[in-house]
Structure formats: structure tokens, C-alpha cells
Design an enzyme around this catalytic site. Structure first.
Site, PDB file in Angstrom:
ATOM      1  N   GLY A   1      19.335   1.148  -2.738  1.00 36.44           N
ATOM      2  CA  GLY A   1      18.298   0.315  -3.000  1.00 36.44           C
ATOM      3  C   GLY A   1      18.424  -1.004  -2.290  1.00 36.44           C
TER       4      GLY A   1
ATOM      5  CE  LYS B   1       8.425 -10.374  -6.964  1.00 35.70           C
ATOM      6  NZ  LYS B   1       9.842 -10.810  -6.447  1.00 35.70           N
TER       7      LYS B   1
ATOM      8  CD  GLU C   1      10.119 -27.075   1.747  1.00 38.12           C
ATOM      9  OE1 GLU C   1      10.064 -27.099   3.181  1.00 38.12           O
ATOM     10  OE2 GLU C   1      10.726 -26.179   1.273  1.00 38.12           O
TER      11      GLU C   1
ATOM     12  CG  HIS D   1     -19.044  -7.285 -14.113  1.00 39.69           C
ATOM     13  ND1 HIS D   1     -18.976  -8.476 -13.565  1.00 39.69           N
ATOM     14  CD2 HIS D   1     -19.837  -7.133 -15.243  1.00 39.69           C
ATOM     15  CE1 HIS D   1     -19.300  -9.365 -14.578  1.00 39.69           C
ATOM     16  NE2 HIS D   1     -19.859  -8.470 -15.536  1.00 39.69           N
TER      17      HIS D   1
END
Length: 606
Positions: free
Chosen positions: A176, A188, A338, A579
Site C-alpha cells: 500500500g 482521511k 506559508e 434534486h
């Protein structure tokens, strides 16, 4: 000196194959693996390499001759009478193609949708591997796959399905690779846990109140690990079902046909006929960082350190922001630094704004245009010195520091140069559209061949490589490779971005649909998102698209499919979408472009 005949090797089920080209002549001095003749079947062309070295004294076949296993091809004057077993023929596409980057769309009327950044420069035309004395091997493999991540196990399984005998080499104890073990999947799982915590808290203003969450880190870690075990265990079963031989250990090339695998202080060598490199990448570590357990990479972050406290994320890209979401939900005081002017560099700024607005109210600090210049570890915490764009410096103490500044390909860590494979200074390996390196029988896929470093790119490249090794005429010619940030809200995009269009002077028209007009987004109280599509002004074909909002990663595939199939705005708008769903926002963005949208009043501009 003695004379030996070089014969045609085992060609599988093929017999009486015509020679379409003779690649050598009398008087040529050749080495082992020098191509002698080119054969052509209905599926592929094959260069047959020499199994011995010497000087050609007689050609025993010519153009148009038909050969089978054991047919004599050339007669050599050689220093040694004995010859090793004949290597397998090297297969190439029936219509040889020049090495090139992934193909652009065929439709001349449509500007090329900009896939994610191009991979490493294409491999130079295939050339014989350098002549070497091949080391002795303890075992042999028809196809050796190096690395068992999404690219590696996909290549191994596909090749096995096509009838090849496959050996899969993996350094981890489970299959994996990074993705399943310490990357995509466990992250996740933790992001889902974080989302549950946030949804429970948000419902307090809507009439449902829960108590403060009681987080049991031991149980949370075990649940995360159980998800990983289910998937890696499934891969082990699939390998067994396909009779894929799995060898565990660190691998390095010794020569063009031999690899060394080391595990537990013991080594073995494997001689292979063909090889697919899927060795992946590693987290980049800043050179000035001290070794300290409180300074972690994405793998360390998945272990969920106790009492994260003041938590600094160095790097505001996808990985850093995803883990920031997790630790924010678990109670840490998160800061993000950042280097560039925006979070998630490379993504369109308008897609990032809803995420930035949400986390600005939650995180301690978001520092843009700022670089980390020094880090020191002390008993009371990790001291981080930062420098703003104007040169002003500041220092602050943190309890934990997550370094998420990118990943580095493993091309330089496997001694690929010993096999004659070209590796650039960054560690990337160049390939052509068939994923073939400059060495004809060695292929490469996944992170190691270039950006974007994404598992779904690797699996598609892997299938191409496996099919080519089995003699099929396959090519990697994807028009788009979608990207997804599993943050809260999620951000996803595919094809041409506005940033790229402006930089490349590509004409486009944009249409957006705000989620505040979506019944589904309102019903889940997440109306901050929107869906946008970019169209060719002349043909109305979809060039690209971006989505920000809940489950954006689940929605972007429709946009990718539209680009891949050359769909236009009418194709999407006239497709009946259920919908109420978030997916109908894609159709409504297309309707807005066509001027047929009724869910908003948008005066037609054309």
C-alpha cells in the site's frame, strides 16, 4: 576465440513472427542486450536483444524472415563459447513514438485544458543500457515492480492479469505504500473524525446540543489503524490470488537487469527481464531543523501526539492544511506559516477564500509571505524564528511543529543510475507516454516521474506501464488530473485554472453558481461554497472547473469527465441531475453560461 549462434528467445504464444528490420550488420561489435532485429506481431513490435557479446561474422536471417523460439539470428566470434540464457525481447509500440510529455487534446479548436504541472522532461529516445558485467542473481523475475504503493500494486496486479510472472518488492511490512499506510487513507479517517466533532458543535445553534467531545486518543488511533489494516490486508489477499511474489526489503539497482534487496541485514539479488519503478517520494525536511520528537512530518502527525497545545504548521499547502483541520478539531491552537502570498499555492485564489475565511476565525495565526529561518528545541518548547516579507523577524514558542513543505521523489535513493536510468538532480525519472525510461526495458510511474504527486495519477500510469510490458499498445494521454484538498470546506479543481489561463494567455469565459442558492447546501447549513466552470468562448466546450464546499472532491469527477470527453455547456446543462443535490450545482453553472438558468436571475450578457 570461438563462434556462437545467437538464437531467438521464448516469444510466448507467438510463432513464425516476421522480421521487419535488421539492426546490425557483419563486422559490428556488440554487447549483451544490443538489439539485433525488430519483430512485429498484430499487437506490438519487439526488439530482440543479443544474449552474447562479440563480433558479428554472419547474419543468419534477413528482413522478411520469420522466426520462432530457437531460430538462429546471427553468428558471433566470441571470446567465450558459453552464452547466458537469452533475455526477453524488448517491446515497443507498433508505431514508434518520439518521447514526449502527456498528449494534448486532439481538437484544434479547443485551447488545451491545463492539467496539473507537467512531469519531469520526457525521456530521451530509448538506447541500449550500458554494457556491464551482470552480477550473479539469487532469483529471477519476468517483471519486477519496485514499490507497492498505488502505482506499484496496480502495475503488479494488472501485469499479472495479463499473464506476466510478477515480483513485487516493497520496503514496508505491508503493501500500500505511503498512501495506504501513512498518507491518504489514515489522514482521511482523521479528517472524518474532525468533521463529526465540528458538525456536532455546529448543531448547537440549530436545536441539537451535545456535550463537549471526550476524545480517547488510544481508541481513535486504533480505529484509524483498523481502516489501514482492512485495506492493506485486502491488497495482500489480491497479491496472493494473482500469484504475485512479494519480496520485502530496501532495493537498489546493481545493473540494468539486476537489483539488490536488503532486509534485516541480509541481501539477495534478483535478475529481471523488465522492471517498473514505483518507488514514490519522501517528505521534505528543512535542513536547519533539529532532531526532536516535537518536530514532526505528516507521518508523525498521524500518530496524534498527546496534548498538541500550540501547534505550528510550516507550509500552507494541501497536506499542511488538512492536518491543521484535524488538530484544530482536536483542540490545538493552530497557526500556519506559508512562504507564498496565498494558502494552497497553485489553486485559484477565489477557491481558497471560503476556506481562508473559515479558518481565520478559528486559528491562532495565518502568516503569509513569511519564511521560517531558524528552529531551536528547548525543554519548554520549540522556538521558531520567522521573517516577514519586509525583513522583520519574530520568534514564538510552540508545543509541536508540523513540517509540510512538500515531497521529494526517490529517484536518487534507488541507485537507478547503475541501471543507466536518467535521474535529474531533483530525483525525478523522465519517461515517455508509455512510461518507458531511457532504458527500454525499465519503466517508471507515480511520484517519481513528476508532478502532480497524486495516487490517482500513479494508478493510471501504472496500468499503461503494465500493459506495455505485456506487449499492448497503451499510452498515458489523460487530458486532466483532478486535484482535491480534503479541508473543511473541501476544494477541488480539474483542467484549466484561471491562474494558468491568464499566465498562458488562453481565452476563456467563466460561469459560477453560488451554493447559497442551492437547496441542498442550505439544508446541510454549508452554503459558503460555489461551483465554477471555464469554457472555450467559440466552441463552448468545458476547459476546466473548480468547486469549493462540502464534498467538492466527490463532485469534481463530473467536470473531469466533461473535459475528457469534449463536452460543452449544453451537454452538462441538458443532463438531468437529481434534486436536491450538490451535484446539480455543476449543471446550474453550465446553465448560467448558456443563459438557461432559472434558479437565479442572471441577465444574459451575450
Amino acid at each position: 576465440m570461438s563462434r556462437v549462434d545467437v538464437v531467438c528467445p521464448d516469444l510466448g504464444d507467438f510463432k513464425d513472427i516476421p522480421i521487419i528490420d535488421v539492426l546490425v550488420k557483419v563486422g559490428d561489435s556488440i554487447e549483451i542486450d544490443t538489439p539485433l532485429v525488430t519483430l512485429e506481431t498484430d499487437k506490438a513490435t519487439m526488439d530482440v536483444p543479443s544474449s552474447a557479446a562479440g563480433t558479428i561474422v554472419e547474419l543468419l536471417v534477413g528482413k522478411g524472415s520469420r522466426v520462432s523460439k530457437g531460430t538462429s539470428l546471427v553468428r558471433l566470434e566470441s571470446a567465450a563459447a558459453a552464452t547466458p540464457p537469452a533475455p526477453a525481447p524488448v517491446q515497443t509500440p507498433a508505431q514508434p513514438q518520439p518521447a514526449a510529455a502527456p498528449a494534448k487534446p486532439a481538437a484544434a479548436a479547443v485551447p488545451a485544458p491545463a492539467p496539473a504541472p507537467a512531469p519531469a522532461p520526457a525521456a530521451k529516445p530509448a538506447a541500449p543500457a550500458p554494457a556491464v558485467d551482470e552480477p550473479a542473481a539469487t532469483r529471477t523475475a519476468q517483471l519486477l515492480v519496485l514499490g507497492a504503493g498505488p502505482g506499484g500494486y496496480t502495475a503488479a496486479f494488472r501485469a499479472a492479469d495479463l499473464g506476466l510472472k510478477v515480483t513485487l518488492v516493497e520496503r514496508w511490512s505491508t503493501l500500500g505504500g505511503v498512501c495506504l499506510n501513512v498518507g491518504c487513507i489514515p489522514s482521511k479517517a482523521l479528517l472524518h473524525a474532525a468533521r463529526v466533532i465540528e458538525e456536532a458543535h455546529e448543531m448547537s445553534t440549530r436545536g441539537i446540543v451535545f456535550g463537549a467531545p471526550q476524545v480517547d486518543l488510544v481508541k481513535l488511533r486504533e480505529w484509524r489503524s483498523s481502516v489501514v489494516r482492512k485495506l492493506t490486508g485486502g491488497l495482500a489477499a489480491l497479491a496472493k490470488q494473482r500469484k504475485v511474489e512479494v519480496v520485502r526489503g530496501e532495493a537498489k539497482f546493481l545493473s540494468p537487469h539486476v537489483i539488490e534487496v536488503t532486509a534485516g541485514g541480509k541481501s539477495e539479488t534478483i535478475r529481471f527481464e523488465q522492471c517498473i519503478i514505483a518507488a514514490g517520494s519522501e517528505s521534505v525536511r528543512l535542513p536547519f531543523l533539529p532532531q526532536d520528537p516535537r518536530i514532526i512530518d505528516s507521518t508523525g502527525a498521524l500518530e496524534l501526539p498527546d496534548n498538541p497545545g500550540e501547534f505550528l504548521v510550516i507550509g500552507g499547502g494541501i497536506i499542511g492544511l488538512e492536518m491543521a483541520c484535524v488538530f484544530d478539531a482536536l483542540g490545538a491552537r493552530v497557526s500556519v506559516v506559508e512562504l507564498t502570498p496565498q494558502l494552497m499555492p497553485g489553486c485559484d485564489p477565489d477557491l481558497v477564500r471560503p476556506l481562508e475565511k473559515r479558518i481565520k476565525s478559528r486559528y491562532a495565526e495565518i502568516l503569509l509571505n513569511t519564511r521560517v529561518v531558524a528552529v531551536t528545541a528547548a525543554a519548554e518548547g520549540v522556538q521558531v524564528t520567522m521573517e516577514a516579507q519586509g525583513g522583520a523577524r519574530s520568534a514564538k514558542r510552540y508545543d509541536h511543529v508540523l513540517v509540510a513543505v512538500g515531497r521529494s521523489p526517490n529517484g536518487g535513493r534507488i541507485a537507478a543510475d547503475r541501471a543507466g536510468v536518467q535521474v535529474d538532480k531533483s530525483g525525478f525519472i523522465a519517461t515517455d507516454k508509455q512510461m518507458r525510461t531511457n532504458v527500454p526495458h525499465i519503466f517508471a510511474v507515480g511520484d517519481i516521474v513528476g508532478q502532480p504527486m497524486l495516487a490517482h495519477k500513479a494508478t493510471h500510469e501504472a496500468k499503461v506501464a503494465a500493459e506495455v510490458t505485456a506487449g499492448q499498445k497503451s499510452y498515458f494521454d489523460a487530458r486532466v488530473i483532478p486535484s482535491v484538498a480534503y479541508t473543511d470546506p473541501e476544494i477541488a479543481w480539474a483542467g484549466l485554472t484561471e491562474t494558468a489561463a491568464k499566465a498562458q494567455n488562453i481565452e476563456y469565459e467563466k460561469s459560477s453558481f453560488p451554493w447559497m442558492a442551492s437547496g441542498r447546501s442550505l439544508s446541510i447549513a454549508r452554503d459558503e461554497g460555489f461551483t465554477k466552470l471555464l469554457f472555450d468562448p467559440k466552441t463552448h466546450r468545458v476547459l476546466g472547473g473548480g468547486i469549493v464546499g462540502t464534498s467538492a472532491g466527490e463532485l469534481i469527477s463530473e467536470v473531469a469527465l466533461a473535459i475528457e470527453t469534449g463536452a460543452d455547456a449544453a451537454d452538462i446543462g441538458l443532463t438531468v441531475h437529481p434534486h436536491p443535490t450538490l451535484s446539480e450545482t455543476v449543471a446550474m453553472a453550465a446553465e448560467a453560461f448558456e443563459g438557461t438558468l432559472t434558479d437565479l436571475y442572471l441577465p444574459k450578457k451575450r
